[in-house]
Every structure is written in structure tokens, then in C-alpha cells.
Design an enzyme around this catalytic site. Structure first.
Site, PDB file in Angstrom:
ATOM      1  N   LYS A 206       0.857  -1.139   0.139  1.00  0.00           N
ATOM      2  CA  LYS A 206       0.170  -0.108   0.087  1.00  0.00           C
ATOM      3  C   LYS A 206       0.926   1.184   0.034  1.00  0.00           C
ATOM      4  O   LYS A 206       0.478   2.105  -0.733  1.00  0.00           O
ATOM      5  CB  LYS A 206      -0.855   0.146   1.146  1.00  0.00           C
ATOM      6  CG  LYS A 206      -1.978  -1.168   0.992  1.00  0.00           C
ATOM      7  CD  LYS A 206      -2.787  -1.118  -0.204  1.00  0.00           C
ATOM      8  CE  LYS A 206      -3.605  -2.341  -0.704  1.00  0.00           C
ATOM      9  NZ  LYS A 206      -4.532  -2.938   0.389  1.00  0.00           N
ATOM     10  N   SER A 248     -11.152  -2.352   1.047  1.00  0.00           N
ATOM     11  CA  SER A 248     -10.395  -3.415   1.556  1.00  0.00           C
ATOM     12  C   SER A 248     -11.490  -4.514   2.079  1.00  0.00           C
ATOM     13  O   SER A 248     -12.491  -3.941   2.673  1.00  0.00           O
ATOM     14  CB  SER A 248      -9.704  -3.022   2.926  1.00  0.00           C
ATOM     15  OG  SER A 248      -8.528  -2.144   2.210  1.00  0.00           O
ATOM     16  N   CYS A 250     -13.567  -6.376   0.811  1.00  0.00           N
ATOM     17  CA  CYS A 250     -14.901  -6.421  -0.050  1.00  0.00           C
ATOM     18  C   CYS A 250     -14.836  -7.113  -1.334  1.00  0.00           C
ATOM     19  O   CYS A 250     -15.839  -6.963  -1.954  1.00  0.00           O
ATOM     20  CB  CYS A 250     -15.429  -4.761  -0.408  1.00  0.00           C
ATOM     21  SG  CYS A 250     -15.592  -3.876   1.144  1.00  0.00           S
TER      22      CYS A 250
END
Ligand code: GTP
Ligand code: SPV
Ligand code: MN
Length: 592
Positions: A206, A248, A250
Site C-alpha cells: 500500500k 479492503s 470487500c
């Protein structure tokens, strides 16, 4: 290991600060990795699992206070506060360096500093970018060896260039109060301290591939997005690719590896996974948008992964995998998590390291879970049964459709299509989802998460939307943009849509739309399928339920409008005028 003076000077400086006893370069060899695994097992940092059932698999437990990304402790440190935007936490770079230097000072005394040279993207490809992470954690080294391309080949590709992302990570005391994940996009630098968990410490993911890369992408004319990439192979062998951004936890990993329903399987359709979390996208010479997955592995959510929901993910984790914060089954030295099967181990240790009594496990009370809700597996992409043959492609894959989605119990229909790129950008900008365990904080609260990038955009959100609009003008043949919602619930709170593999039915409508093969109804929010065009062959679902899933309830959309306006106002002055134009169109449509 290198004569690159930029690299060496920086390592010297960071070592002078953190004061490790030793500095060890990670060369990417199996011998070195094996030696590090053995060392981690000797200290208890890793537990070696049953090598017959789970070859080369290990278990790790993080500190109890360190189980997810920490958005409130994540900072974008640009010289001007405005450039970090209103959504990001900001700190002045000099102030941040000074503050964190105190935390790093001497933090590696008595320990080893590992130097991890890694490439995001295939080493040497036009898409690829290089990072070097310094860390005191073997767990981080071993995860990076799975998640990125690491070693001597990366050092060779960098040569004498100063063009690399400098990442410094120290666990220090794992002190929550002093945990910081800080990004300096103007200096190509990431500093992370006092955490040992996933997205906080695997700096290629990230921190680099989204926050820093989104900043670079804007400067250089490309896009870094929180998107899976998958290919649908037709019976005639043609493959069409889509990318999809969901927040996130999902459903990106699940969609990326889906197994087609019988109906499609019998006809010869296949689905191939290119990536499950991050896409870097560039305009190709042919005028289409091309995507690569810059990662080398999957850092996937464990709970809910089973042989029905995601058999490909499960198969991927059967070898060469590091499990984090799942249940340890002591009887056969394997792992377990909620939703794996209905046989929780009787003799087990939970994610906190305590004896776990499955008879006390109550599905509705997360505190009784054996595995943490955000427990994860780190697995090699090449071990995935449905990994795309284009995974290592230097050019990436051409994208036909971009799909946005979130967790919405009501409001958003199963699927709708935007009218054009600008409207699609607007649809992405108003994305909303119920929060999950992937980040620390309350779970189940609806929040706006534009393009699933709210926690990951490395600059101002308004500028980010402007960049999307800019990119739209640069792609002669842009992907069509859609929105999906697998999570509509009935009055009892049950999911109405079966989801998982059956999401392919929606993907097929999307791909048919891209080719103009199917009609749609124009509604206030965009194009919605005619219910009979969603294939429900073999499903225990009626056309009426599909109708219900596709309804656009104007009242709940109107109720959303004020929330969207507030959200835009909070983002501030840099929201492009075009987004307000689209908002006005939506409002007018809803009031018609
Ligand atoms: P990050 O790795 O955090 O970015 O998450 P992700 O977007 O890859 O999510 P993932 O695929 O791991 O799914 C997260 C959770 O959503 C799991 O518990 C899944 O079981 C659940 N889930 C995924 N797809 C579906 C779906 O189609 N329907 C339903 N009801 N649940 C789903
Ligand atoms: C996410 O939270 O979106 C993840 C997991 O993919 S982490 O790497 O922790 O960010
Ligand atoms: Mn993610």
C-alpha cells in the site's frame, strides 16, 4: 552488494540512526530464505507447520495491538499541507523526520538490519519501479520475498541510478501510541515504525504501490489503483480483461480467482487471475488502457476462504505460505479460521496465542473468534491454479471494463453502467462502503471510499479525480465504467445475491455491454440491466429477486445526496467542476 553510491550513502545514514549490530542484504536465493525461516522458528517468530500437509508453510502471530492498517497513524508528508489533501493526515516533512528519528534512534541495537532490494512489476519492464526496504523483521523479509520480486537481479537492474523508493521499517517497541506510517512522496521515502503488521510494514504494497505510486502516476501520466485484474476466456479462446476497485475486505481476491458457474464452465469459459489488489495502468500504443499487477503474491483475508467460496485461493495457500493470526490446530499442526469448514479444531491455539475453546465460539461475537477477522495468508501468485499466463507479461493486459463496488446493504443495485468516462469518474468518486476489519476502527459504518482509494491516495483527493478526468482524455479507446454491489441484504440482513463464483453472471453482462451486445434501461443513476439479461440458469433465484436487486430506489439515493455534498465539501476546493456538474445531473434525474 552494490557500488551504487546513492544506495550505500542512504543505508549508511539509516544504519547510523538505527544502530544495528549487523547489516544483511537479501539476495533472493532459496538458501538464504531457508536460513532465515529456520532462524525465525528458533526464536518463535514463526511456527513451522505440518510439512506433509502444508509444505513450506509457516504461522506467525502479531502483537495483539497490531492486527490491521492504522489509518489514523498514516501520514502524507508533503512540504505544502494542501498537497496532501484534506482526507489524508499531514505532517511537515522536517518535523516528521525529526519526530520519527527519535523513535528509530538505536532501535536496531543488538539486531540485524535486512536490506531488501525489490521490484514492483517484472524486473526491468517499462512498468516496473524499484524499492529498497530496510527492516529489522525476518517476518517482513519473508513476506516481501513472496509479495515482490526480490534480490540481486533488482540491484543489477537499478545499476547506478538514484531512482528507487527508500523504505525504512523498524518494529521498535510496537508501541501503538508511537506507531507511524509516513510517506514523503517528494523524497521517494517511506518511514514505518512501531508496527509488524501487513500493510503497515510490507512497504512495497500500500505504501509504495498505491500511495507513492499514485503520486508518481499523476506526475508521469499513468494510474496506480486499488484494483484486481482478471481475464474472462471465451470458448473460442479470446480473453477479455477487467479491473475492479472494491474497498479492503470487500471481495477483490474472491472475484479475481472466481470459478465460473456450471453453465459457463460447460460452455468452455474460464477465468484467469492477473492480480487481486493493485493495478498499475498505462495508455498503450493501441489507444487502450493496459494494466499490470505490480505484486508477486497475495496477502489475502483468511476468514471466509473455503473450498466453496474461493477454492483457488485455498489451493494457492497449500504450499509456500505464511499464515498470520489464524488458529493453530495442535493435533495435526495445521491452521484453521472461521468459515474454512464446520470442524473447528478441538485442540487449538487462537490468534492471540491462548488456548481456544471452539465450543465458546459465537458467530455474532467477534471477540470469541479463533482467527482474527483480518487474519491473512501470504501466498505466491505462481501457486494459484488460475494464475493468468500474462502474469509476467512486460506489457500487461488491455482493460475492457473498470468496475467499482462496495458493501451496501441497500441503495446500490447489483450492477449499473456509467454513461461515459466523466460520469464513471463521478460514480467512482461517490463510492461508499461499510467499513471492515482490514483497518483499525469501527466495523460496519458506511463511509465514502472513492475508487476504494480513500486510505491509499498519496495526494489531494480532488486532484486525484482531476487526474482521472485527465487520463480519460488521453485514452482514445477507454474502458467502460461500471458499479457493482454483491452485498444487498433482505429485511433479515441476509445477502440476497449468491455472490462469489456467481458474480461471473454480472461480469458477462458487463462484457456484453462493452461490445454493445445487450440493451439496458436508462435510470437516474446510469444504465441498469433488463432483469432477464442477467443469466440465472442453475441458480435458486427468481427473476423477481433479480428485479429487486436491480431496483434504483430514488428515495434512498436522494437521502445519499446530502451526504455526497458534505463529502465533496470536506474534500474542498480542488474537486473538479466536472464532478459538481455530474452531481447536479444526478440530483436533477432523481427529482424528475
Ligand atoms: P483486501 O485484501 O483487504 O483488499 O480485501 P479484498 O477486497 O481482496 O476482499 P476479499 O476477496 O478477501 O473478501 C473479503 C470478505 O468478503 C471475505 O470474508 C469474503 O468471504 C467476502 N466476500 C467476497 N466476495 C463476496 C461476495 O460475492 N458475496 C459475499 N456475500 N461476500 C463476499
Ligand atoms: C487492504 O487492507 O486493502 C489490504 C491488506 O489489502 S493490507 O496490506 O494490510 O493493506
Ligand atoms: Mn487491499
Amino acid at each position: 552488494m552494490t557500488t551504487n553510491k546513492h544506495v550505500n550513502a542512504w543505508i549508511d545514514e539509516m544504519a547510523a540512526l538505527t544502530k544495528p549490530d549487523k547489516i544483511v542484504w537479501i539476495d533472493g536465493s532459496e538458501e538464504q530464505a531457508e536460513q532465515l525461516r529456520a532462524q525465525a522458528c528458533s526464536t518463535g517468530e514463526l511456527i513451522k507447520l505440518n510439512q506433509e500437509l502444508l509444505p513450506n508453510c509457516y504461522l506467525h502471530r502479531t502483537a495483539i495491538n497490531d492486527v490491521a492498517r492504522v489509518e489514523d497513524r498514516t501520514f502524507i508528508c508533503t512540504r505544502k499541507k494542501e498537497d496532501a489533501g484534506t482526507i489524508n493526515n499531514w505532517m511537515d516533512p522536517q518535523e516528521c523526520y525529526a519526530k520519527l528519528s527519535k523513535l528509530y534512534d538505536g532501535s536496531m541495537k543488538g539486531q540485524t538490519m535486512y536490506v531488501i532490494p525489490y521490484s514492483m512489476g517484472v524486473v526491468g519492464s517499462d512498468f516496473a519501479k524499484i524499492g529498497i526496504e530496510l527492516t529489522d523483521s525476518i517476518y517482513v523479509v519473508l513476506n516481501m520475498l513472496i509479495m515482490t520480486r526480490v534480490g540481486t537481479k533488482v540491484v543489477d537492474a537499478l545499476g547506478d541510478s538514484p531512482d528507487f523508493i527508500k523504505g525504512l521499517h523498524a518494529r521498535a517497541d510496537l508501541d501503538e501510541q508511537n506507531r507511524y506510517i509516513c510517506h514523503f512522496p517528494e523524497d521517494n521515502t517511506i518511514w514505518s515504525v512501531n508496527s509488524g503488521y501487513g500493510g503497515n510494514v510490507l512497504l512495497g504494497k500500500k505504501c509504495f504501490a498505491l500511495r507513492i505510486a499514485s503520486y508518481l502516476g499523476r506526475k508521469e501520466g499513468w494510474m496506480a489503483e486499488h484494483m484486481l485484474i482478471l481475464g474472462v476466456e471465451y470458448p473460442d479462446g479470446e480473453i477479455k480483461y477487467v479491473s475492479a476497485a472494491f474497498p479492503s475486505a470487500c471481495g477483490k481476491t474472491n472475484l479475481a480467482m472466481l470459478i465460473p458457474p456450471e453453465y459457463y464452465k460447460k460452455k468452455g469459459y474460464k477465468v484467469w487471475c492477473v492480480g487481486d489488489d493493485i493495478a498499475w495502468l498505462r495508455v498503450g500504443e493501441d489507444g487502450r488502457l493496459w494494466a499490470v499487477n505490480p505484486e508477486n503474491g497475495f496477502f489475502g483475508v483468511a476468514p471466509g476462504t473455503n473450498s466453496k467460496s474461493n477454492p483457488n485461493a485455498l489451493a494457492t495457500t497449500m504450499r509456500d505460505t505464511i499464515f498470520t493470526n489464524v488458529v493453530h490446530d495442535l493435533d495435526n499442526n495445521t491452521v484453521w479460521w472461521e468459515g474454512l469448514n464446520d470442524n473447528p479444531p478441538a485442540n487449538a491455539i487462537d490468534w492471540k496465542g491462548n488456548k481456544w475453546d471452539y465450543t465458546k465460539y459465537d458467530k455474532k461475537d467477534k471477540s470469541t473468534c479463533g482467527a482474527h477477522p483480518n487474519s491473512r495468508f501470504t501466498a505466491l501468485a505462481k501457486n494459484c491454479p488460475c494464475i493468468s499466463s500474462e502474469f509476467d507479461s512486460l506489457t500487461g493486459v488491455p482493460i475492457s471494463a473498470i468496475i467499482f463496488g462496495g458493501r451496501r446493504a441497500k441503495t446500490a443495485p447489483l450492477v449499473y453502467q456509467s454513461r461515459d468516462w466523466q460520469h464513471g469518474t463521478f460514480v467512482g468518486s461517490i463510492m461508499a462502503s461499510e467499513t471492515t476489519a482490514a483497518a483499525a476502527g469501527a466495523v460496519g459504518v458506511v463511509r465514502r471510499d472513492p475508487m476504494a482509494m480513500r486510505p491509499f491516495v498519496g495526494y489531494d483527493m480532488g486532484d486525484y479525480w482531476a487526474h482521472w478526468l485527465e487520463m480519460g482524455k488521453k485514452i482514445p479507446n477507454p474502458p467502460k465504467i461500471f458499479h457493482v454491489n454483491w452485498f444487498r441484504t433482505d429485511d433479515e440482513g441476509h445477502f440476497i445475491w449468491p455472490g462469489f463464483g456467481d458474480n461471473m453472471r454480472v461480469l458477462m453482462w458487463i462484457l456484453d455491454r462493452c461490445e454493445g451486445k445487450v440493451d439496458a434501461q436508462e435510470t437516474a443513476i446510469g444504465y441498469v440491466p433488463n432483469p432477464e439479461d442477467i443469466n440465472i440458469d442453475g441458480l435458486d433465484l427468481t427473476i423477481d429477486t433479480v428485479k429487486e436487486l436491480l431496483t434504483v430506489d430514488k428515495e434512498s439515493w436522494k437521502a445519499d445526496l446530502s451526504n455526497i455534498k458534505e463529502f465533496y465539501a470536506g474534500i474542498g476546493a480542488r474537486v473538479p467542476k466536472e464532478m459538481y456538474d455530474e452531481l447536479a445531473i444526478l440530483e436533477a434525474n432523481l427529482n424528475k
